[in-house]
Design an enzyme around this catalytic site. Sequence first.
Site, PDB file in Angstrom:
ATOM      1  N   GLU A  60       0.808  -1.222   0.000  1.00  0.00           N
ATOM      2  CA  GLU A  60       0.000   0.000   0.000  1.00  0.00           C
ATOM      3  C   GLU A  60       0.836   1.263   0.000  1.00  0.00           C
ATOM      4  OE1 GLU A  60      -2.686  -3.229   0.721  1.00  0.00           O
ATOM      5  OE2 GLU A  60      -0.766  -2.714   1.665  1.00  0.00           O
ATOM      6  N   HIS A 129     -10.385  -5.529   8.665  1.00  0.00           N
ATOM      7  CA  HIS A 129     -11.011  -5.247   7.369  1.00  0.00           C
ATOM      8  C   HIS A 129     -12.305  -4.447   7.496  1.00  0.00           C
ATOM      9  CE1 HIS A 129      -8.508  -8.773   6.570  1.00  0.00           C
ATOM     10  NE2 HIS A 129      -8.589  -8.520   5.284  1.00  0.00           N
TER      11      HIS A 129
END
Length: 330
Positions: A60, A129
């Site tokens: 990321e 998540h």
Amino acid sequence: MATIRMREALNLALREEMQRDESVFIMGEDVGVFQGAFKVTEGLLDEFGEKRVRDTPISENTIVGTGVGAAMAGLRPVVEIMTVNFSLLAADQIINHAAAIPYMFGGKVRVPMVIRMPGGGGHQLGPTHSHSFEAMYLHVPGLLVACPSTPADGKALLKTAIRDDNPVIFIEHETLYGARGEVPENGDAPLLRFGEAAVRREGSDVTIIGILKMAQVAENAAKQLSSEDGVEAEVIDPRTLRPLDLNTILESVRKTNRVVVVEEGWPHGGVGANIAALIQEQAFDDLDAPIQRVTGADVPMPYSKRLEQAAIPHEEHVIRAAMATLEGSA
């Protein structure tokens, strides 16, 4: 108008903007061959090719850093982070670079990029998540923050975000990807400016402000309040948190004199805390009751379905808070 799902509306926005402007491209994990973890980028690789729909490694910080560099060089990247929790791995690039570079360069360099992040609970994906980090990015000067709750707003706000010269954090609730709504199909349809809230329901007794999925929860609660208790709630969906349309909120507060703010994020330092403070500062004399906040539970998001649902606000929590603002009223 066509009735389509949120994921299809976002896909349409990406397709129209890529057709309109060759500097727009998409990058992220599984956005190409797999067509997106939530199928938002479905079909775009076939139409625009690997140069403009780029699958990336699982990194990321690298993904966002590459996007920052591309934006500085004149392109308009749309970076997809597979879930908002993973954006923490890119916090350095988002906060120290994307948000700060225009300031550090005296406005001579812009960072026109969009960072799309799905988040929110309800799918039993566990604490890494499922969180709601709107407040975290709202805190950072230099970032714009969009939180659409309907397919029409999703399309319009994403198009606006892509054309903006500032870095935009674009947060999508995972539960809303399948939500249906009417969406203009015309690529030249009017865009939705940042900083314009939507009044989803008119009312005179209490103002309910809902963020992301909680805007829909607030609407459902308002309908129950009307049918079961005779209470007419006004429901406001801010749509963007930075900039925030505070004027629309204050106008509603002056009419109803009572406020409930609903968010899925944690209570301490949350979006609701920020909105409540602003209302308290600027409309204190208009309040007839303390501001009520409805938030997610102050815990990491559970995996167990029952515990997860217990950690997320529902209509009954909003109704209880709204009735609390009316206690003692004539």
